[in-house]
Design a protein around this motif. Sequence first.
Motif, PDB file in Angstrom:
ATOM      1  N   ARG A 321       0.877  -1.176   0.000  1.00  0.00           N
ATOM      2  CA  ARG A 321       0.000   0.000   0.000  1.00  0.00           C
ATOM      3  C   ARG A 321       0.911   1.221   0.000  1.00  0.00           C
ATOM      4  NH1 ARG A 321      -2.690   3.723   2.870  1.00  0.00           N
ATOM      5  NH2 ARG A 321      -4.971   3.859   2.670  1.00  0.00           N
ATOM      6  N   THR A 322       1.095   1.847  -1.156  1.00  0.00           N
ATOM      7  CA  THR A 322       2.168   2.811  -1.358  1.00  0.00           C
ATOM      8  C   THR A 322       1.634   4.164  -1.807  1.00  0.00           C
ATOM      9  OG1 THR A 322       3.598   0.997  -2.065  1.00  0.00           O
ATOM     10  CG2 THR A 322       4.337   3.224  -2.578  1.00  0.00           C
ATOM     11  N   VAL A 323       2.158   5.210  -1.227  1.00  0.00           N
ATOM     12  CA  VAL A 323       1.860   6.581  -1.643  1.00  0.00           C
ATOM     13  C   VAL A 323       3.160   7.227  -2.099  1.00  0.00           C
ATOM     14  CG1 VAL A 323       1.041   8.856  -0.926  1.00  0.00           C
ATOM     15  CG2 VAL A 323      -0.104   6.803  -0.069  1.00  0.00           C
ATOM     16  N   VAL A 324       3.191   7.733  -3.323  1.00  0.00           N
ATOM     17  CA  VAL A 324       4.377   8.384  -3.875  1.00  0.00           C
ATOM     18  C   VAL A 324       4.057   9.854  -4.122  1.00  0.00           C
ATOM     19  CG1 VAL A 324       6.052   8.444  -5.759  1.00  0.00           C
ATOM     20  CG2 VAL A 324       5.099   6.247  -5.001  1.00  0.00           C
ATOM     21  N   ASN A 325       4.758  10.749  -3.415  1.00  0.00           N
ATOM     22  CA  ASN A 325       4.597  12.184  -3.625  1.00  0.00           C
ATOM     23  C   ASN A 325       5.628  12.657  -4.640  1.00  0.00           C
ATOM     24  OD1 ASN A 325       2.504  13.288  -1.623  1.00  0.00           O
ATOM     25  ND2 ASN A 325       3.759  11.962  -0.332  1.00  0.00           N
ATOM     26  N   LEU A 326       5.171  13.291  -5.708  1.00  0.00           N
ATOM     27  CA  LEU A 326       6.046  13.768  -6.769  1.00  0.00           C
ATOM     28  C   LEU A 326       6.303  15.261  -6.623  1.00  0.00           C
ATOM     29  CD1 LEU A 326       4.266  11.806  -9.623  1.00  0.00           C
ATOM     30  CD2 LEU A 326       6.417  11.199  -8.501  1.00  0.00           C
ATOM     31  N   ASP A 327       7.313  15.746  -7.322  1.00  0.00           N
ATOM     32  CA  ASP A 327       7.665  17.164  -7.232  1.00  0.00           C
ATOM     33  C   ASP A 327       6.535  18.042  -7.757  1.00  0.00           C
ATOM     34  OD1 ASP A 327      10.149  16.492  -6.232  1.00  0.00           O
ATOM     35  OD2 ASP A 327      11.131  16.538  -8.202  1.00  0.00           O
ATOM     36  N   GLY A 328       6.278  19.127  -7.033  1.00  0.00           N
ATOM     37  CA  GLY A 328       5.273  20.070  -7.488  1.00  0.00           C
ATOM     38  C   GLY A 328       5.766  20.855  -8.697  1.00  0.00           C
ATOM     39  N   PHE A 329       4.817  21.384  -9.461  1.00  0.00           N
ATOM     40  CA  PHE A 329       5.196  22.139 -10.657  1.00  0.00           C
ATOM     41  C   PHE A 329       4.080  23.110 -11.009  1.00  0.00           C
ATOM     42  CE2 PHE A 329       2.517  18.804 -12.258  1.00  0.00           C
ATOM     43  CZ  PHE A 329       1.859  19.359 -13.351  1.00  0.00           C
ATOM     44  N   ARG A 330       4.395  24.022 -11.926  1.00  0.00           N
ATOM     45  CA  ARG A 330       3.395  24.923 -12.485  1.00  0.00           C
ATOM     46  C   ARG A 330       3.414  24.793 -13.992  1.00  0.00           C
ATOM     47  NH1 ARG A 330       4.826  30.739 -10.371  1.00  0.00           N
ATOM     48  NH2 ARG A 330       3.141  31.272 -11.817  1.00  0.00           N
ATOM     49  N   PHE A 331       2.245  24.894 -14.612  1.00  0.00           N
ATOM     50  CA  PHE A 331       2.196  24.929 -16.058  1.00  0.00           C
ATOM     51  C   PHE A 331       2.740  26.272 -16.555  1.00  0.00           C
ATOM     52  CE2 PHE A 331      -1.179  21.635 -15.520  1.00  0.00           C
ATOM     53  CZ  PHE A 331      -0.575  20.656 -16.296  1.00  0.00           C
ATOM     54  N   LYS A 332       3.059  26.316 -17.824  1.00  0.00           N
ATOM     55  CA  LYS A 332       3.532  27.561 -18.411  1.00  0.00           C
ATOM     56  C   LYS A 332       2.403  28.590 -18.392  1.00  0.00           C
ATOM     57  CE  LYS A 332       6.466  24.836 -21.480  1.00  0.00           C
ATOM     58  NZ  LYS A 332       6.679  24.394 -22.890  1.00  0.00           N
ATOM     59  N   THR A 333       2.708  29.773 -18.822  1.00  0.00           N
ATOM     60  CA  THR A 333       1.696  30.837 -18.826  1.00  0.00           C
ATOM     61  C   THR A 333       0.438  30.366 -19.558  1.00  0.00           C
ATOM     62  OG1 THR A 333       3.424  32.514 -18.837  1.00  0.00           O
ATOM     63  CG2 THR A 333       1.203  33.213 -19.476  1.00  0.00           C
ATOM     64  N   VAL A 334      -0.676  30.452 -18.868  1.00  0.00           N
ATOM     65  CA  VAL A 334      -1.940  29.956 -19.401  1.00  0.00           C
ATOM     66  C   VAL A 334      -2.936  31.108 -19.449  1.00  0.00           C
ATOM     67  CG1 VAL A 334      -3.809  28.301 -19.068  1.00  0.00           C
ATOM     68  CG2 VAL A 334      -1.477  27.690 -18.408  1.00  0.00           C
ATOM     69  N   PRO A 335      -3.649  31.282 -20.549  1.00  0.00           N
ATOM     70  CA  PRO A 335      -4.651  32.355 -20.615  1.00  0.00           C
ATOM     71  C   PRO A 335      -5.702  32.200 -19.521  1.00  0.00           C
ATOM     72  CG  PRO A 335      -4.256  31.388 -22.791  1.00  0.00           C
ATOM     73  CD  PRO A 335      -3.567  30.502 -21.797  1.00  0.00           C
ATOM     74  N   ASP A 336      -6.270  33.320 -19.088  1.00  0.00           N
ATOM     75  CA  ASP A 336      -7.331  33.264 -18.088  1.00  0.00           C
ATOM     76  C   ASP A 336      -8.473  32.376 -18.598  1.00  0.00           C
ATOM     77  OD1 ASP A 336      -5.957  34.929 -16.459  1.00  0.00           O
ATOM     78  OD2 ASP A 336      -7.096  36.737 -16.962  1.00  0.00           O
ATOM     79  N   GLY A 337      -9.037  31.597 -17.710  1.00  0.00           N
ATOM     80  CA  GLY A 337     -10.143  30.729 -18.090  1.00  0.00           C
ATOM     81  C   GLY A 337     -10.273  29.572 -17.129  1.00  0.00           C
ATOM     82  N   TYR A 338     -11.170  28.660 -17.424  1.00  0.00           N
ATOM     83  CA  TYR A 338     -11.397  27.472 -16.620  1.00  0.00           C
ATOM     84  C   TYR A 338     -10.835  26.260 -17.351  1.00  0.00           C
ATOM     85  CZ  TYR A 338     -14.562  30.481 -14.028  1.00  0.00           C
ATOM     86  OH  TYR A 338     -15.086  31.502 -13.283  1.00  0.00           O
ATOM     87  N   TYR A 339     -10.099  25.437 -16.603  1.00  0.00           N
ATOM     88  CA  TYR A 339      -9.437  24.288 -17.205  1.00  0.00           C
ATOM     89  C   TYR A 339      -9.620  23.057 -16.329  1.00  0.00           C
ATOM     90  CZ  TYR A 339      -7.153  28.002 -19.851  1.00  0.00           C
ATOM     91  OH  TYR A 339      -6.910  29.096 -20.638  1.00  0.00           O
ATOM     92  N   PHE A 340      -9.315  21.921 -16.899  1.00  0.00           N
ATOM     93  CA  PHE A 340      -9.404  20.655 -16.188  1.00  0.00           C
ATOM     94  C   PHE A 340      -8.035  19.980 -16.180  1.00  0.00           C
ATOM     95  CE2 PHE A 340     -13.484  21.551 -18.123  1.00  0.00           C
ATOM     96  CZ  PHE A 340     -14.368  21.371 -17.069  1.00  0.00           C
ATOM     97  N   LEU A 341      -7.742  19.276 -15.094  1.00  0.00           N
ATOM     98  CA  LEU A 341      -6.528  18.478 -15.009  1.00  0.00           C
ATOM     99  C   LEU A 341      -6.888  17.021 -15.227  1.00  0.00           C
ATOM    100  CD1 LEU A 341      -4.751  20.064 -11.904  1.00  0.00           C
ATOM    101  CD2 LEU A 341      -4.223  20.414 -14.303  1.00  0.00           C
ATOM    102  N   VAL A 342      -6.183  16.366 -16.136  1.00  0.00           N
ATOM    103  CA  VAL A 342      -6.425  14.964 -16.445  1.00  0.00           C
ATOM    104  C   VAL A 342      -5.148  14.185 -16.141  1.00  0.00           C
ATOM    105  CG1 VAL A 342      -7.054  13.291 -18.213  1.00  0.00           C
ATOM    106  CG2 VAL A 342      -8.075  15.582 -18.238  1.00  0.00           C
ATOM    107  N   TYR A 343      -5.257  13.204 -15.237  1.00  0.00           N
ATOM    108  CA  TYR A 343      -4.123  12.378 -14.828  1.00  0.00           C
ATOM    109  C   TYR A 343      -4.235  11.012 -15.509  1.00  0.00           C
ATOM    110  CZ  TYR A 343      -3.584  15.737 -10.975  1.00  0.00           C
ATOM    111  OH  TYR A 343      -3.409  16.882 -10.222  1.00  0.00           O
TER     112      TYR A 343
END
Length: 356
Positions: A321-343
């Motif tokens: 039963r394993t939990v792996v925390n990965l490095d945080g990051f930011r996307f490049k400059t993104v225009p204002d708006g609503y977006y979805f994250l897909v993993y």
Amino acid sequence: MGVYLLWQTAAWIREGEAWNVDLEGYPKFMRQVCNHPSIVMWEASNHPNRFKLHDISDSHDFVTRVYRTLSAVDTSRLISPTSFWQHMHYGNYDGSLDKEGNPIVPNPVLMEKLMTRGSQDAYTGYGAKWTALRKAPNKWAASCLAANDKAYFNFEHEESAAQPNWTLAEKEPWFKIQSYEWEYEKGSIGRLLDASEWRISQAFQAFAAWESMKKQILIGYDGFSWCSLESGSNMFTYQKPLIDPFGIPKLAYYANQSVFQPIWAGSSNVDVVYGPADHISPVLFNLGQPKTVDLTIELKNDKGKRIDWKIFKNIQVAGGRTVVNLDGFRFKTVPDGYYFLVYTVKEQNPPYRHKE
């Protein structure tokens, strides 16, 4: 793996005084179903809520009586006197503190081999504000999880409700009759959702289910869906179930499927939205064999078009039963708006599975 049951016999009670449990009749009902292969626990009551009207000896006497009565019949299943331990006077795992944090003499029955732990933590149910989930686990649950000795069950792990698709019920006598728990939306959502907003209602239930169950898994809970698959004795005004009275799955049904996959990825927090300066903090959960995976995180607009993406390659995931925390990051400059994250998790060299 099948279905496992926490069996509550006809001697069981829902609320009120704990001593209303028919402890004389309980063994008779146990013997009627004792050979049922799916029963993993005997539970004497749902949430008797009068313990604090009495002194602590009442809690001691009740758990002792329940344990001795049930264990005399069966020593192969776990035992829980109540699904709402926090109504009792105990404030920590071994019962050495009361609810106010004062030292008390522990009841030795609490540490018997078959005696489990649990409560109804319901971080996003019953009108709870989102901050309750951010602060999880509560002190009682935290002490039990930290002990890591006995199984801990969140008997009501995600209790938000969702309206059915009312267009299917136009000819029914219960058409647009809201749940008796409708008022809880004022606390959790901020206002009541009317019948025309049943889609929003289902969306909130699914969203709350995913975030609540994800958070609990990451801090050590192994959850299950309490009394919320299909209908119940309340039937049409009982809107917690994942399947509506017509047998149609609500959105939360699929959220449950997602979180109970052997491996999944998401954010390590329960933020509702990300702002321009926020970092995304990915986490990966695995249950089972060790494996090597690639994780792709896509930023998509409301048309499904990919705006940006991030790939983590060759992630070594341990077994168990394993939990792996990965490095945080930011996307490049993104225009204002609503977006979805897909993993998307892709296993490298998955084991060959022969198909008949």
